[in-house]
Write a protein that holds these residues in place. Structure first.
Motif, PDB file in Angstrom:
ATOM      1  N   ILE A   1      34.422  23.653   6.910  1.00 17.96           N
ATOM      2  CA  ILE A   1      34.557  23.835   5.483  1.00 17.96           C
ATOM      3  C   ILE A   1      33.469  23.278   4.767  1.00 17.96           C
ATOM      4  O   ILE A   1      33.032  23.764   3.523  1.00 17.96           O
ATOM      5  CB  ILE A   1      35.871  23.301   5.093  1.00 17.96           C
ATOM      6  N   PHE A   2      33.078  22.188   5.069  1.00 19.34           N
ATOM      7  CA  PHE A   2      31.815  21.289   4.126  1.00 19.34           C
ATOM      8  C   PHE A   2      30.450  22.289   4.618  1.00 19.34           C
ATOM      9  O   PHE A   2      29.583  22.573   3.617  1.00 19.34           O
ATOM     10  CB  PHE A   2      31.616  20.039   4.546  1.00 19.34           C
ATOM     11  N   ARG A   3      30.314  22.521   5.693  1.00 22.52           N
ATOM     12  CA  ARG A   3      29.025  23.214   5.983  1.00 22.52           C
ATOM     13  C   ARG A   3      28.994  24.791   5.252  1.00 22.52           C
ATOM     14  O   ARG A   3      27.885  24.918   4.832  1.00 22.52           O
ATOM     15  CB  ARG A   3      28.840  23.418   7.541  1.00 22.52           C
ATOM     16  N   ILE A   4      29.968  25.233   5.021  1.00 24.44           N
ATOM     17  CA  ILE A   4      30.084  26.754   4.469  1.00 24.44           C
ATOM     18  C   ILE A   4      29.824  26.380   3.128  1.00 24.44           C
ATOM     19  O   ILE A   4      29.331  26.980   2.409  1.00 24.44           O
ATOM     20  CB  ILE A   4      31.360  27.485   4.888  1.00 24.44           C
ATOM     21  N   PHE A   5      30.689  25.275   2.495  1.00 27.74           N
ATOM     22  CA  PHE A   5      30.745  25.495   1.136  1.00 27.74           C
ATOM     23  C   PHE A   5      29.617  23.830   0.575  1.00 27.74           C
ATOM     24  O   PHE A   5      30.408  23.158  -0.174  1.00 27.74           O
ATOM     25  CB  PHE A   5      32.190  25.425   0.728  1.00 27.74           C
ATOM     26  N   GLY A   6      28.678  23.970   0.879  1.00 29.06           N
ATOM     27  CA  GLY A   6      27.851  22.902   0.173  1.00 29.06           C
ATOM     28  C   GLY A   6      27.757  21.305   0.716  1.00 29.06           C
ATOM     29  O   GLY A   6      27.707  20.491  -0.042  1.00 29.06           O
ATOM     30  N   GLY A   7      28.010  21.190   2.200  1.00 32.29           N
ATOM     31  CA  GLY A   7      27.804  20.017   2.623  1.00 32.29           C
ATOM     32  C   GLY A   7      26.669  19.413   2.519  1.00 32.29           C
ATOM     33  O   GLY A   7      26.419  17.946   2.198  1.00 32.29           O
ATOM     34  N   ASP A   8      25.607  20.023   2.691  1.00 33.43           N
ATOM     35  CA  ASP A   8      23.964  19.390   2.230  1.00 33.43           C
ATOM     36  C   ASP A   8      24.085  18.898   0.923  1.00 33.43           C
ATOM     37  O   ASP A   8      23.646  18.036   0.822  1.00 33.43           O
ATOM     38  CB  ASP A   8      23.071  20.516   2.655  1.00 33.43           C
ATOM     39  N   ASN A   9      24.604  19.734  -0.067  1.00 34.66           N
ATOM     40  CA  ASN A   9      24.583  19.313  -1.470  1.00 34.66           C
ATOM     41  C   ASN A   9      25.329  17.976  -1.519  1.00 34.66           C
ATOM     42  O   ASN A   9      24.800  17.104  -2.245  1.00 34.66           O
ATOM     43  CB  ASN A   9      25.110  20.441  -2.415  1.00 34.66           C
TER      44      ASN A   9
END
Length: 162
Positions: free
Chosen positions: A62-70
């Protein structure tokens, strides 16, 4: 037999209460907040003590899909970086996760809505086709020829117009 097991489960229930209640550990958050809330509800039913704890990673789906890098970049800029074995507890993370869950829920809602609309169209088409089929099968013998000629003309027109 039921009375015997009721006595055993009552003793176990008292033991769990004395230890502080049921602890539900989650290793990942679900895409839906409803599922997470159901897990939370398992730990403290009807006033019983209990707690819920989720252990997450910024590498979770869920974090990877929705901006974990940010989120990682923001945390490093805000000096929230810590060693990997130290838990991160931040309102920013909780809010980001909840926003991601809302996005997923909205996406799946729109998918279900579209499927429902397509099903409506298919149902309308099904009714028309079955009506025509019924007409072809049940027309009296004297009308069947006219019905078949009409179907044939419609098909030729559709074929000719592309």
């Amino acid at each position: 037999l039921a009375a015997h097991y009721k006595q055993i489960t009552d003793l176990e229930k008292d033991e769990v209460r004395a230890l502080g209640g049921l602890l539900v550990l989650g290793t990942e958050r679900h895409e839906s907040r409803r599922i997470d809330n159901q897990l939370r509800g398992r730990c403290a039913r009807q006033g019983d003590p209990g707690a819920t704890r989720f252990f997450l990673s910024l590498n979770d789906t869920i974090f990877r899909i929705f901006g974990g890098d940010n989120i990682k970049k923001m945390m490093s800029m805000m000096s929230l970086s810590q060693p990997d074995d130290v838990p991160l507890e931040s309102g920013l993370l909780s809010n980001s996760l909840e926003e991601a869950q809302k996005k997923v829920e909205n996406y799946f809602y729109s998918v279900r809505k579209n499927v429902f609309e397509y099903d409506d169209v298919m149902d309308t088409q099904r009714k028309i086709v079955y009506g025509l089929r019924r007409r072809a099968l049940l027309d009296p013998d004297e009308d069947i020829r006219a019905t078949m000629v009409e179907f044939s003309d419609r098909n030729m027109e559709d074929f000719a117009t592309g």
